[in-house]
Design a protein around this motif. Structure first.
Motif, mmCIF file in Angstrom:
data_model
loop_
_atom_site.group_PDB
_atom_site.id
_atom_site.type_symbol
_atom_site.label_atom_id
_atom_site.label_comp_id
_atom_site.label_asym_id
_atom_site.label_seq_id
_atom_site.Cartn_x
_atom_site.Cartn_y
_atom_site.Cartn_z
ATOM 1 N N LYS A 83 0.829 -1.207 0.000
ATOM 2 C CA LYS A 83 0.000 0.000 0.000
ATOM 3 C C LYS A 83 0.865 1.259 0.000
ATOM 4 C CE LYS A 83 -3.688 0.250 2.407
ATOM 5 N NZ LYS A 83 -4.651 0.270 3.510
ATOM 6 N N ASP A 128 -9.913 3.923 -3.111
ATOM 7 C CA ASP A 128 -9.430 2.687 -2.494
ATOM 8 C C ASP A 128 -9.417 2.804 -0.978
ATOM 9 O OD1 ASP A 128 -9.102 1.378 -4.867
ATOM 10 O OD2 ASP A 128 -7.017 1.987 -5.120
ATOM 11 N N SER A 144 -12.880 2.353 0.300
ATOM 12 C CA SER A 144 -13.253 0.945 0.161
ATOM 13 C C SER A 144 -12.625 0.095 1.252
ATOM 14 C CB SER A 144 -12.821 0.440 -1.215
ATOM 15 O OG SER A 144 -13.105 -0.933 -1.356
ATOM 16 N N GLU A 145 -11.364 0.368 1.564
ATOM 17 C CA GLU A 145 -10.677 -0.414 2.596
ATOM 18 C C GLU A 145 -11.203 -0.102 3.979
ATOM 19 O OE1 GLU A 145 -6.826 0.860 1.616
ATOM 20 O OE2 GLU A 145 -6.622 -0.491 -0.104
ATOM 21 N N ALA A 203 -8.072 -1.469 8.214
ATOM 22 C CA ALA A 203 -7.901 -0.886 6.881
ATOM 23 C C ALA A 203 -6.429 -0.798 6.498
ATOM 24 C CB ALA A 203 -8.550 0.499 6.822
ATOM 25 N N ARG A 204 -5.532 -0.684 7.486
ATOM 26 C CA ARG A 204 -4.109 -0.592 7.170
ATOM 27 C C ARG A 204 -3.590 -1.871 6.511
ATOM 28 N NH1 ARG A 204 -1.918 1.884 12.930
ATOM 29 N NH2 ARG A 204 -3.105 3.864 12.852
ATOM 30 N N ARG A 257 -5.646 -4.071 4.733
ATOM 31 C CA ARG A 257 -6.567 -4.540 3.707
ATOM 32 C C ARG A 257 -6.170 -3.921 2.371
ATOM 33 N NH1 ARG A 257 -12.663 -3.970 5.819
ATOM 34 N NH2 ARG A 257 -13.013 -5.145 3.904
ATOM 35 N N LEU A 258 -6.303 -4.694 1.323
ATOM 36 C CA LEU A 258 -5.875 -4.248 0.012
ATOM 37 C C LEU A 258 -7.055 -4.344 -0.944
ATOM 38 C CD1 LEU A 258 -3.272 -3.263 -1.308
ATOM 39 C CD2 LEU A 258 -2.877 -5.594 -2.106
ATOM 40 N N ARG A 259 -7.607 -3.157 -1.298
ATOM 41 C CA ARG A 259 -8.717 -3.095 -2.237
ATOM 42 C C ARG A 259 -9.877 -3.965 -1.765
ATOM 43 N NH1 ARG A 259 -6.301 -2.976 -8.405
ATOM 44 N NH2 ARG A 259 -5.194 -1.014 -8.193
ATOM 45 N N ALA A 260 -10.275 -3.800 -0.501
ATOM 46 C CA ALA A 260 -11.405 -4.550 0.029
ATOM 47 C C ALA A 260 -12.677 -4.120 -0.655
ATOM 48 C CB ALA A 260 -11.520 -4.318 1.535
ATOM 49 N N ARG A 265 -13.819 -4.682 -3.505
ATOM 50 C CA ARG A 265 -13.736 -4.339 -4.928
ATOM 51 C C ARG A 265 -14.176 -5.543 -5.739
ATOM 52 N NH1 ARG A 265 -9.887 -0.707 -8.325
ATOM 53 N NH2 ARG A 265 -10.255 0.538 -6.458
#
Length: 825
Positions: free
Chosen positions: A674, A700, A703-704, A799-800, A802-805, A807
């Motif tokens: 990220k 993004d 979303s995260e 959220a830190r 999470r990658l493109r949650a 989506r």
């Protein structure tokens, strides 16, 4: 027709008659029965396969494959009851109670078929074994010798573990997971049971492995591929997007499989610990039997030669001429006596006795020339040490209480010593089938070095023993020649005496440092097997040869004797030294001569002297006031020792530190990705691309944080949707989602201006300056900070990592198929 208008049902659809019940299924059964979720069958199959891979890790503990039958039975019973409970619409508590009932009713043929009634139905003993194995099997398996055959309920352990994991996993897959959005974390919850079972096979096994690399690679590949394929659904995309996504998943799966095989074969072979360095619980847990609680067998040597000299101890059938019964092997000396090593001082040393069944593990260092089978009938012997012949392979108790006696039999494979913790008593009868150590000529051992055997250090060796060892060994340059020279010197220069009234010269009992010193400093060496074997073992250890003292019985067995009666006079002791690739070679240093020559030097006659009155003794003499003070320097010695972590610390590090590393490394990788993504968006490309990157980072980030970000929409439409969600989250303290006061939603929280600014930079047709780019990024990051504060601390932390949650990748593929620039309006 608008695409938002729902078409009305046709007349045929409204007037169609209701489906009739199937004539072959009663209405009541149809109402109570519900089909098992189709998607859950795949989950159950994968969990069963992973659990089976975990159960296979116990092969090194059980030896044969009865444990695998028990494990398969547990999987069948646990899975079957969970599926049946779901189909019959039973509650969780009712399903668990039904599973417990099935555990006891169906477990006997899988675990203890010999205890079953008619081979299938449970008996009282099998039902008790199913309960005992589930509770005490975990403790027994790490204290038993391998292969574990006793107690009889040991196969219950894999049955219970597989049953529990199958029951919980199937219930989660069918009741909990289908009603929730399938994510990596939710799917990973189902893996907890199989992972624990896999670790159980490692920790409760032995230092040997059962296809560790193959099982580990297979477990990892199946688990990761399953999580990846079950995370997304191809059917939500159109035909082109679904085909593209399917190709990517197939390519990713193939890449993962090839990478896992290569890493497992190459890296795994380098990083895998050696056999002696593997961590297993049985090597760290001290067995419950401590032989040091009982007197050293060698210390009671004179009791056999004096008190029990004419007492029948055993009747042995099948013993051949030259064979001996082994009672105990001792390799630790503290200056007072020879004994077995403390169980906590040397792992798998001579004091480590493990519970064994009928089959006994083979010793690590022995070359067998033949097998021997003898039957021992105990007559007048009482002790915990069980006399055996050679190195036993099986021990069968022939009396009525054979089951109870077998469950108290403990054995040390390296020393060939067996004990009964309940004690050997008159009336016991047992049959031993054993391997006999091959005998070698001295010529065969000329070029053979002594073996590298770990033994406890000997303490307080008298100086005269070291001097005599060097003197007797002389110029011999091989271990076998040195040992034979010492053996021959003791046999020819010494004399045998048990200290009996019939012996020509008295001989003091014991083999402490003072007695061994006396053996060599008197005019003549006088003693019996106790002193000579103890002395030669100390002399061999002073020359750095691995030696031990063995005590047993050596009766005079004639040819075709049948049954031989052994009494106390048949007791003996000898020395064994380990040779590389050969085994423990026996040495017998006790002399046969019993007639000690009398000292011919005449003793001077004593003449009576006149008595003289002595002066009175002066009290408080200066010398009397001085006493020797022993200075305890153990603390200084301890300070000089290197710091070593205790065993429990390594257990904590292994059980907590390794899982934390495995969990934390993916988190760090995600955080690094990220950070790299944000840096590239902000610094690379033209001005309009960097301005567009600010909006991509904002979308993004929302979303995260868990916001629903519309896809295939303009930036302004996305901003309006996100504003509504953010306003509801900021201005709804009661959690109802209703805005309390829309006027309080001030400018810093507005996203439409940010979208308008980015659109202006992207579609303006002019070169975008760095100031405009930074302005867009500042506004986007400020909006993200506001959204993070409103989301709460827990969601910010998640959220830190999470990658493109949230989506929808199928929509991304669909957008990509429309050509460049789609969605950037």
């Amino acid at each position: 027709m608008s695409r938002f208008t729902r078409p009305r049902p046709t007349t045929r659809a409204r007037t169609a008659p209701a489906a009739r019940p199937r004539p072959d299924r009663p209405a009541g059964l149809r109402a109570a029965w519900r089909p098992f979720p189709r998607a859950a069958w795949t989950d159950v199959a994968v969990l069963s396969l992973l659990s089976l891979l975990g159960v296979l890790g116990l092969e090194t503990s059980f030896g044969d494959y009865n444990f695998l039958v028990a494990g398969l039975g547990g999987l069948i019973v646990g899975t079957g009851i969970a599926v049946l409970g779901y189909a019959l619409r039973l509650g969780v508590v009712t399903s668990v109670l039904a599973a417990i009932l099935a555990y006891f009713l169906l477990g006997t043929p899988f675990t203890m078929p010999g205890e079953a009634l008619l081979g299938v139905f449970p008996s009282i003993s099998s039902t008790a074994g199913l309960a005992l194995g589930a509770v005490f099997g975990w403790k027994d398996i790490v204290t038993l010798g391998t292969p574990v055959e006793a107690p009889y309920y040991m196969p219950v352990l894999p049955y219970f573990a597989a049953w529990l994991i199958a029951l919980v996993g199937t219930m989660l897959a069918s009741r909990w997971l289908p009603g929730r959005r399938r994510t990596v974390w939710r799917t990973g919850v189902l893996l907890i049971g199989p992972v624990l079972l896999y670790l159980t096979g490692i920790l409760m096994g032995t230092d040997k492995t059962f296809y560790a690399g193959l099982r580990g690679v297979a477990f990892a590949v199946v688990a990761i591929v399953w999580i990846g394929w079950r995370r997304t659904k191809v059917e939500r995309a159109d035909a082109a997007g679904a085909a593209r996504l399917l190709r990517r998943k197939l390519l990713g799966t193939a890449t993962l499989v090839v990478g896992a095989v290569l890493i497992g074969a190459l890296v795994g072979g380098v990083l895998a610990p050696e056999t002696k360095d593997r961590f297993v619980l049985r090597e760290e847990i001290q067995p419950p039997f401590d032989p040091l609680e009982f007197p050293s067998p060698l210390a009671g040597f004179r009791q056999f030669t004096k008190t029990l000299a004419d007492t029948p101890l055993f009747s042995v059938t099948g013993m051949q001429p030259g064979e001996t019964l082994r009672l105990a092997s001792m390799d630790a000396y503290d200056g007072k006596l020879w004994n077995v090593a403390a169980a906590d001082s040397l792992v798998n040393g001579s004091g480590s006795f493990r519970l064994v069944g009928r089959t006994i593990p083979e010793p690590a260092l022995v070359t067998s020339s033949a097998n021997s089978t003898v039957t021992v009938d105990v007559v007048g012997y009482e002790d915990v040490w069980l006399p055996v012949i050679g190195y036993p392979a099986t021990v069968d108790f022939d009396d009525a209480g054979s089951q109870e006696e077998a469950e108290t039999l403990r054995y040390n494979a390296d020393s060939g010593t067996a004990v009964l913790t309940t004690g050997v008593e008159p009336g016991y009868e047992y049959t031993v089938n054993a391997m006999l150590q091959q005998t070698y000529r001295d010529e065969d051992l000329q070029d053979v070095p002594v073996a590298d055997v770990t033994q406890p250090a000997v303490e307080n060796i008298p100086d005269v023993v070291v001097a005599k060892a060097i003197e007797y060994a002389g110029t011999a340059d091989t271990p076998i020649d040195s040992l034979r020279a010492i053996e021959q010197a003791l046999k020819t220069k010494g004399f045998l005496s048990h200290g009996l009234a019939s012996d020509g010269i008295p001989s003091r009992a014991g083999h402490g440092a003072d007695r061994i010193n006396e053996l060599f400093t008197r005019t003549q060496m006088v003693g019996d097997e106790e002193q000579y074997a103890a002395a030669m073992a100390l002399m061999a250890r002073s020359l750095d040869y691995p030696a031990r003292v063995v005590m047993g019985f050596a009766p005079d067995v004639p040819e075709d004797a049948g049954t031989v009666e052994i009494t106390g006079t048949d007791v003996t002791a000898w020395v064994e030294v380990a040779f590389e690739g050969v085994g423990w070679v026996a040495f017998y240093p006790t002399p046969d001569q019993t007639d000690v020559p009398q000292d011919q030097t005449p003793k001077p006659k004593t003449e009576p002297q006149p008595q003289v009155r002595q002066p009175p003794r002066m009290d408080n003499e200066a010398d009397d006031l001085l006493t020797a003070v022993e200075i305890d320097d153990t603390k200084d010695e301890d300070k000089d020792k290197d710091f070593e972590l205790p065993g429990w610390a390594w257990i904590v590090i292994g059980s907590i530190g390794i899982p934390l590393i495995l969990i934390g490394v993916p988190f760090l990788v995600i955080a690094a990705l990220k950070s790299r993504r944000r840096r590239n968006r902000r610094t690379k490309g033209t001005g309009d691309e960097r301005a567009a990157g600010a909006w991509s980072e904002l979308a993004d980030g929302f979303s995260e944080l868990g916001f629903e970000v519309p896809r295939a929409s303009s930036r302004r439409q996305v901003a309006v949707s996100l504003e509504a969600q953010l306003a509801a989250q900021l201005l709804s303290p009661d959690g109802t989602g209703e805005i309390v006061d829309a006027a309080e939603f001030v400018a810093p929280h507005r996203l439409v201006p940010v979208a308008a600014s980015v659109d202006s930079a992207v579609f303006g047709g002019e070169q975008v300056s760095d100031e405009v780019v930074e302005s867009n990024w500042t506004a986007a990051l400020a909006s993200l900070a506001t959204a993070g504060e409103s989301a709460g601390r827990l969601r910010r932390i998640l959220a830190r990592f999470r990658l493109r949650a949230k989506r929808d990748w199928s929509q991304v593929n669909l957008r990509g198929s429309r050509g460049p620039g789609t969605g950037r309006r």
